[in-house]
Write an enzyme that holds these catalytic residues in place. Structure first.
Site, PDB file in Angstrom:
ATOM      1  CE  LYS A   1      -4.230  -1.446  -0.010  1.00 29.22           C
ATOM      2  NZ  LYS A   1      -5.140  -1.089  -1.110  1.00 29.22           N
TER       3      LYS A   1
ATOM      4  CG  HIS B   1     -10.139 -15.208  22.540  1.00 26.41           C
ATOM      5  ND1 HIS B   1     -10.284 -13.880  22.882  1.00 26.41           N
ATOM      6  CD2 HIS B   1      -8.853 -15.373  22.149  1.00 26.41           C
ATOM      7  CE1 HIS B   1      -9.120 -13.261  22.708  1.00 26.41           C
ATOM      8  NE2 HIS B   1      -8.233 -14.146  22.262  1.00 26.41           N
TER       9      HIS B   1
ATOM     10  CB  CYS C   1      -8.995 -21.620  22.235  1.00 26.59           C
ATOM     11  SG  CYS C   1      -8.081 -20.092  21.955  1.00 26.59           S
TER      12      CYS C   1
ATOM     13  CB  CYS D   1      -6.393 -18.635  18.716  1.00 28.85           C
ATOM     14  SG  CYS D   1      -6.724 -17.365  19.959  1.00 28.85           S
TER      15      CYS D   1
ATOM     16  N   GLY E   1     -50.880 -33.982  43.851  1.00 32.16           N
ATOM     17  CA  GLY E   1     -50.149 -34.435  42.673  1.00 32.16           C
ATOM     18  C   GLY E   1     -49.273 -35.621  42.988  1.00 32.16           C
TER      19      GLY E   1
ATOM     20  N   GLY F   1     -45.268 -32.466  38.413  1.00 33.93           N
ATOM     21  CA  GLY F   1     -45.035 -31.061  38.090  1.00 33.93           C
ATOM     22  C   GLY F   1     -45.661 -30.060  39.036  1.00 33.93           C
TER      23      GLY F   1
ATOM     24  CB  THR G   1     -42.056 -27.514  42.240  1.00 40.18           C
ATOM     25  OG1 THR G   1     -42.088 -28.289  43.437  1.00 40.18           O
ATOM     26  CG2 THR G   1     -41.190 -26.286  42.464  1.00 40.18           C
TER      27      THR G   1
END
Length: 897
Positions: free
Chosen positions: A212, A281, A283, A317, A595, A600, A602
C-alpha cells in the site's frame, strides 16, 4: 454502551413493530436524480430498519415519500439490491411485501428464519447483518464475508478450538517465527532497517503480502483506516505482512516524506489501532493478536527521505473483526446495534448438543428452523406433542367456526347480557376457524390485567388475519392502549417464542356492551395499515401451524434444564396442568392440588405465582411461597418471583404485606410450631371484600414423618384438583415407583387419610424414555463409595457434569458419616467437590438427605441406604428418593449399619 439509531423511530401506537424511517425518495428515475450522499443516507435508513425487523420478529417499515408521484412507484433498484444482499437471496418476496397508501409507503417485513434456505442446511446464519466486519485473504485481495460465510468461518474456528484443540497454523507462521534461509527475499527485505527510495522489492503481492502507498493527505488517518481491513484479513486466514510505502503496481519503495509523518506517532497509531480491534475467542488461551510493527527508514541519496512500515501478523486463534459487526435489533422500542459478542453468540446459536437430552426429550421447536429470538422447546417423550396439544385445546374443524373453552363461553354469556349477540355479530362473516376466549389475554401473555375488561377473544379464522377483540362494558380512556399492547405482545410471542415463521399480524378491535357506548369503537392504529393478503390465513395448514405456536406461547415454561445446559430451554405444560393454570383465580381463591410424584407441582406453583402477580398487580414481596425445607426455599427464592420462607420461619414472623400464599410439599408440614394452615388462611382473608389466593400443593405418598401435618381433613380440602400424570421419570424408575407407591397405598402411615391414596388408581405414566435402575444390596461402605465414583467417571465420559448428580442419604446427620469415604473414592477421578442441596445452581455433586432434597430433582440420583427410624414411612421415603431421579436411580444398601 449500546449504540442506538436515533434517526429511526419505533412507533408505539401499533400492535406490531412499526419503524418510521422518515422521508425517502422512491422510484428508479427519482432515485437516480438524487445526489450520491442523500441516496446512501436514505438507503442506510431503510436497510437498517429492515435488518432490525428481520432480527426482531418482523414488522413494518413506514416511509414518507418525498416525490409527488400520483401513480404507484417501485422502490428503486439500489434499495432492492441492498435488501437482497441483506437476506442473501434474489427473491425479495421471501421476506418483503410492499404497499403504497397515498404518500405513505409500507414495507412489510417477515421475521428472518434460516429454514427459508433448505438447500444449504449446514450453514444457515441465525440473524441478518448489514456487514459482518469479518475479512479474510483471498489470493492478493481481501474479502468481506457475508452472513453465511461468516457463520461457516466461525463454526470452523469453534470446532478447531473446542473439539480438535488446534492452534492456528499456516505457511506464514514459519515466515514470521522461524529463521529462513538467507536466499528467501521476503525474509531478507523484512530484516532490513532501511530501504532505498525507488528500489524494487524482489517479490510480488501474494496471499501473505499486501503493498500500500501512503495517502497524500492525512497520513495517520489513512493508516488507521486501512489497518482494520488488511490486518484482520491476514489474522483470520494464515497471517501475513502489510507493507505501507510500496507501490502495488511497480513494487517501488516510495515511503512517506519525513515532513508529513513522525516516526513514533506512526508506530503508536498503528499499535493502538490494532489493539482496539474487536475479537472473539473460542479457545481457553484468550491470547491477544500477535503482531509486530517495524518502521523502516527510506533513504534517498544516502539521506533520510522518510519512512515505510511493515506490519506482520500471525494467524489469530479466534475471530478478529475490523469493527463491531453491523447488525441491528429492536430492544425496548429502540433500534440497537448488537455488540460483537452478542452478534457472534446469535450467529452461532444452536440447539443444545446433549445426547441424553435427545434421548429423553422430543424437540418441539429447533433453533435451526426458528426465528432469531426463539429458544429451543422440548417436551418429555411420551407426553403430548405441540400438535397433539393444539388438536386437544384448539382443534380446527372443517367448515366450522367454534368458540373455546365452551365452559367459559357459557359462563360469560350468562353473566353478561348481550355479549353473545355482540360477539356473534363480529364473527358472523367467518366460516372456519376458532375463537379463543379468555378473561384476560394480557394475563395469559404475562402482562398486567386491566380490570375494566370483561374478556378478550382471539379469532384465528380462514381468509382473515388474527383479530384480538377486547370487550368492555362501557368506554374506557385506556382501552385502545390495552388492546394494542396485548396484541403487540401476542404477535411478538407467536414469532419469537412460538417460532411461527410465516407472515403474521394481529388486528385489534375494542367492543362495548353498554348501549350508551358505541357498540364498536375505532379499530385503532392497526386499521390504518392495510396488510397484504399474504398476512391472511389461507388454509388449514397455516391455521394449525399458528395455533401450535400459540400452544408454545401459552403452555411453555422455563425448564429446569436451562440451568444445567447453560442456555434457555422451554418445556410444555400438560393439558391437565394447563387446565388448572387457566382457572379463574377470582373464583378459586383457595385450592388444594394433590399431585403424584413427578407430576409437576413445583412448576405449577411457580407458574401460578406469575399469574397472581399480573392479575392482582402484585409485587414479589406481596406473594409468599412456603415450603418445609431450606434448599427448596432457596431454589424458589432465586427465581425472584415471590418472597420464599420455610414453615418454621413462617410461624415465627409476621407478614403484614403479604396478600397471597402458595404452599408447596404441604404433606411434610408439621403442627409442632402452631396452626400454620390457620395462620395462612387468616393472612389471605384479611381483606374480607377481596380475599387473597391460597393454593396448597401436596402429595401424601411422599409424606416423610408420622406426626400431624396440620392440613385440614381430606373432606375439608375442597375445592381439590389432582395431577395424576407422572411426567418426570424414566421408564425403569416409574416401574419402581409404581411398586413402592402400591406399598404405601396398601400400608399407609397413620397420619395419611386413606381416601387421598385412591388417586393412584387414576395414575398415568409416560413410559417412553429409557433410563437406569440399579439396586445393590449388602455392600460394605467402601464398595458403595467405589461404586459411586466409578459410575460418575463413566457418566462424565459420556458428557454429564457434576450438576447432573445427587447423592442422597437418610438424614442430615448421615451426610458427614458418608462424606469422608465418598471423597476418598472420588479423588481417584479428580472430582472432590460436594455441596448440599442449598447450592443447586453450582457445578457440584449434591450430597444431602432425602428429606432436604424434597421438591428438587437431578438426572442421576444415588440413594445410599435410605433407612428410616419409623418403619411405617420406609416406602414413603423410597418414593421421595425415586421421584427425585429423572434418568438414573442407583439404590445402594450396605451391611452392618
Amino acid at each position: 454502551m449500546e449504540e442506538h439509531n436515533s434517526s429511526l423511530v419505533v412507533e408505539s401506537s401499533y400492535p406490531d413493530l412499526v419503524i418510521n424511517v422518515g422521508k425517502v425518495t422512491l422510484g428508479e428515475r427519482n432515485r437516480k436524480k438524487l445526489q450520491k450522499i442523500q441516496r446512501e443516507q436514505e438507503k442506510t435508513k431503510v436497510i437498517t430498519a429492515a435488518c432490525a425487523l428481520l432480527n426482531s420478529g418482523g414488522g413494518v417499515i413506514q416511509l414518507e415519500m418525498t416525490n409527488n408521484d400520483e401513480h404507484p412507484v417501485e422502490m428503486g433498484q439500489d434499495l432492492e439490491e441492498s435488501l437482497r444482499t441483506l437476506i442473501l437471496s434474489s427473491n425479495l418476496q421471501d421476506f418483503f411485501k410492499t404497499k403504497q397508501q397515498g404518500r405513505c409507503y409500507y414495507i412489510f417485513v417477515k421475521s428472518w428464519s434460516s429454514d427459508t434456505f433448505p438447500e444449504d442446511s449446514s450453514f444457515k446464519p441465525r440473524i441478518c447483518s448489514l456487514n459482518s466486519s469479518l475479512y479474510c485473504r483471498s489470493g492478493t485481495s481481501v474479502h468481506l464475508m457475508n452472513s453465511r460465510e461468516a457463520f461457516k468461518f466461525l463454526k470452523t474456528k469453534k470446532i478447531n478450538a473446542e473439539v480438535l484443540g488446534k492452534e492456528p497454523f499456516g505457511k506464514v507462521v514459519k515466515v514470521i517465527t522461524q529463521d529462513l534461509h538467507n536466499s528467501d527475499p521476503t525474509y531478507l527485505v523484512f530484516q532490513k532497517d532501511q530501504l532505498e527510495y525507488g528500489e524494487i522489492v524482489p517479490f510480488p503481492e501474494s496471499e501473505f503480502i499486501e503493498f500500500k502507498q501512503f495517502s497524500t493527505k492525512r497520513i495517520l488517518e489513512y493508516v488507521k483506516n486501512i489497518i482494520p481491513v488488511y490486518i484482520t484479513a491476514f489474522a483470520n486466514t494464515e497471517g501475513g505482512y502489510l507493507c505501507i510505502g510500496v507501490d502495488d503496481r511497480s513494487k517501488k519503495v516510495l515511503g512517506c516524506a519525513k515532513e508529513k509523518v513522525d516516526h513514533d506517532s506512526l508506530k503508536k497509531k498503528i499499535e493502538n489501532t490494532i489493539y482496539k480491534l474487536p475479537c472473539v475467542h473460542f479457545c481457553q488461551s484468550q491470547r491477544q493478536i500477535d503482531f509486530t510493527v517495524k518502521i523502516l527508514d527510506v533513504l534517498a541519496g544516502g539521506e533520510l527521505y522518510g519512512y515505510a512500515c511493515v506490519i506482520g501478523v500471525k494467524p489469530f486463534c479466534g475471530a478478529l473483526f475490523s469493527e463491531t459487526p453491523c447488525s441491528w435489533m429492536v430492544k425496548d422500542k429502540h433500534i440497537c446495534k448488537l455488540t460483537t459478542q452478542e452478534w457472534v453468540s446469535m450467529v452461532m446459536d444452536t440447539d443444545p448438543d446433549f445426547t441424553w437430552l435427545c434421548k429423553d426429550f422430543e424437540s418441539q421447536l429447533s433453533l435451526s428452523s426458528g426465528p432469531p429470538l426463539s429458544r429451543p422447546v422440548y417436551s418429555k417423550k411420551g407426553l403430548e406433542h405441540k400438535k397433539d396439544l393444539q388438536q386437544l385445546l384448539f382443534p380446527v374443524l372443517p367448515g366450522r367456526l367454534q368458540c373455546t373453552p365452551k365452559s367459559l363461553w357459557k359462563e360469560l354469556c350468562s353473566q353478561n347480557e348481550g355479549l353473545e349477540e355482540l360477539i356473534n355479530m363480529q364473527i358472523y362473516p367467518f366460516s372456519q376457524g376458532i375463537l379463543i376466549l379468555s378473561r384476560s389475554w394480557a394475563v395469559d401473555l404475562n402482562l398486567k390485567e386491566k380490570q375494566a375488561v370483561l374478556c378478550d377473544a382471539l379469532l384465528i379464522a380462514w381468509n382473515s388475519p388474527p383479530i384480538l377483540y377486547t370487550i368492555l362494558r362501557e368506554q374506557d380512556a385506556d382501552e385502545q392502549s390495552y388492546c394494542t399492547s396485548t396484541a403487540f405482545t401476542l404477535k411478538q410471542k407467536l414469532v419469537n417464542l412460538g417460532g411461527y415463521s410465516g407472515n403474521v399480524c394481529v388486528i385489534t378491535k375494542v367492543l362495548h356492551l353498554s348501549p350508551e357506548s358505541n357498540a364498536e369503537s375505532s379499530e385503532g392504529a392497526a386499521s390504518l395499515i392495510d396488510y397484504p393478503r399474504s398476512y391472511y390465513i389461507a388454509n388449514t395448514q397455516q391455521m394449525e401451524a399458528l395455533l401450535q405456536s400459540l400452544v408454545i406461547v401459552l403452555l411453555g415454561f422455563r425448564s429446569f434444564l436451562s440451568d444445567q445446559l447453560g442456555c434457555e430451554v422451554l418445556n410444555l405444560l400438560t393439558a391437565k396442568q394447563y387446565e388448572i393454570f387457566s382457572k379463574n383465580l377470582r373464583k378459586n381463591k383457595e385450592l388444594f392440588i394433590h399431585g403424584l410424584p413427578g407430576s409437576g407441582k413445583t412448576i405449577m406453583a411457580m407458574k401460578i405465582m406469575e399469574k397472581i402477580r399480573n392479575m392482582f398487580h402484585c409485587e414479589a414481596n406481596e406473594i409468599l411461597y412456603i415450603c418445609e425445607n431450606e434448599p427448596l426455599r432457596k431454589f424458589i427464592s432465586d427465581k425472584k418471583i415471590c418472597q420464599a420462607v420455610t414453615r418454621k420461619s413462617f410461624m415465627k414472623n409476621d407478614f403484614k404485606k403479604i396478600q397471597h400464599i402458595i404452599i408447596d410439599e404441604a404433606q411434610n408440614f408439621r403442627s409442632e410450631d402452631g396452626d400454620w394452615y390457620g395462620k395462612a388462611k387468616t393472612i389471605t382473608q384479611r381483606d374480607k371484600d377481596c380475599p387473597g389466593i391460597l393454593w396448597i400443593f401436596l402429595d401424601y405418598f411422599q409424606t416423610n414423618h408420622v406426626e400431624c401435618s396440620g392440613l385440614p381433613a381430606l373432606s375439608a380440602q375442597f375445592p381439590r384438583e389432582e395431577l395424576t400424570r407422572v411426567v418426570r421419570n424414566a421408564y425403569q424408575i416409574t416401574e419402581y415407583l409404581q411398586r413402592v407407591l402400591q406399598e404405601v397405598r396398601k400400608n399407609p402411615p397413620p397420619n395419611i387419610p386413606l381416601g387421598s391414596l385412591q388417586m393412584l388408581l387414576e395414575a398415568e405414566w409416560a413410559q417412553v424414555v429409557e433410563g437406569t435402575l440399579n439396586i445393590e444390596e449388602n455392600l460394605p461402605l467402601h464398595k458403595i463409595a467405589t461404586y459411586v465414583a466409578d459410575t460418575c467417571k463413566l457418566l462424565f465420559e459420556r458428557g454429564y457434569s457434576p450438576k447432573d448428580i445427587a447423592v442422597l442419604v437418610s438424614t442430615a446427620r448421615d451426610v458427614e458419616r458418608y462424606k469422608t469415604e465418598l471423597l476418598r473414592a472420588m479423588r481417584k477421578i479428580k472430582v472432590v467437590h460436594f455441596t448440599n442441596a442449598s447450592n443447586m445452581s453450582g457445578d457440584y455433586i449434591v450430597l444431602d438427605s432425602v428429606r432436604r432434597f424434597s421438591g428438587l430433582e437431578r438426572n442421576i440420583v444415588f440413594g445410599i441406604h435410605p433407612k428410616t427410624v419409623e418403619p411405617a414411612i420406609l416406602y414413603n421415603i423410597l418414593v421421595c428418593l425415586a421421584s427425585r431421579a429423572n434418568q438414573q436411580l442407583h439404590i445402594l444398601w450396605h451391611r452392618d449399619v
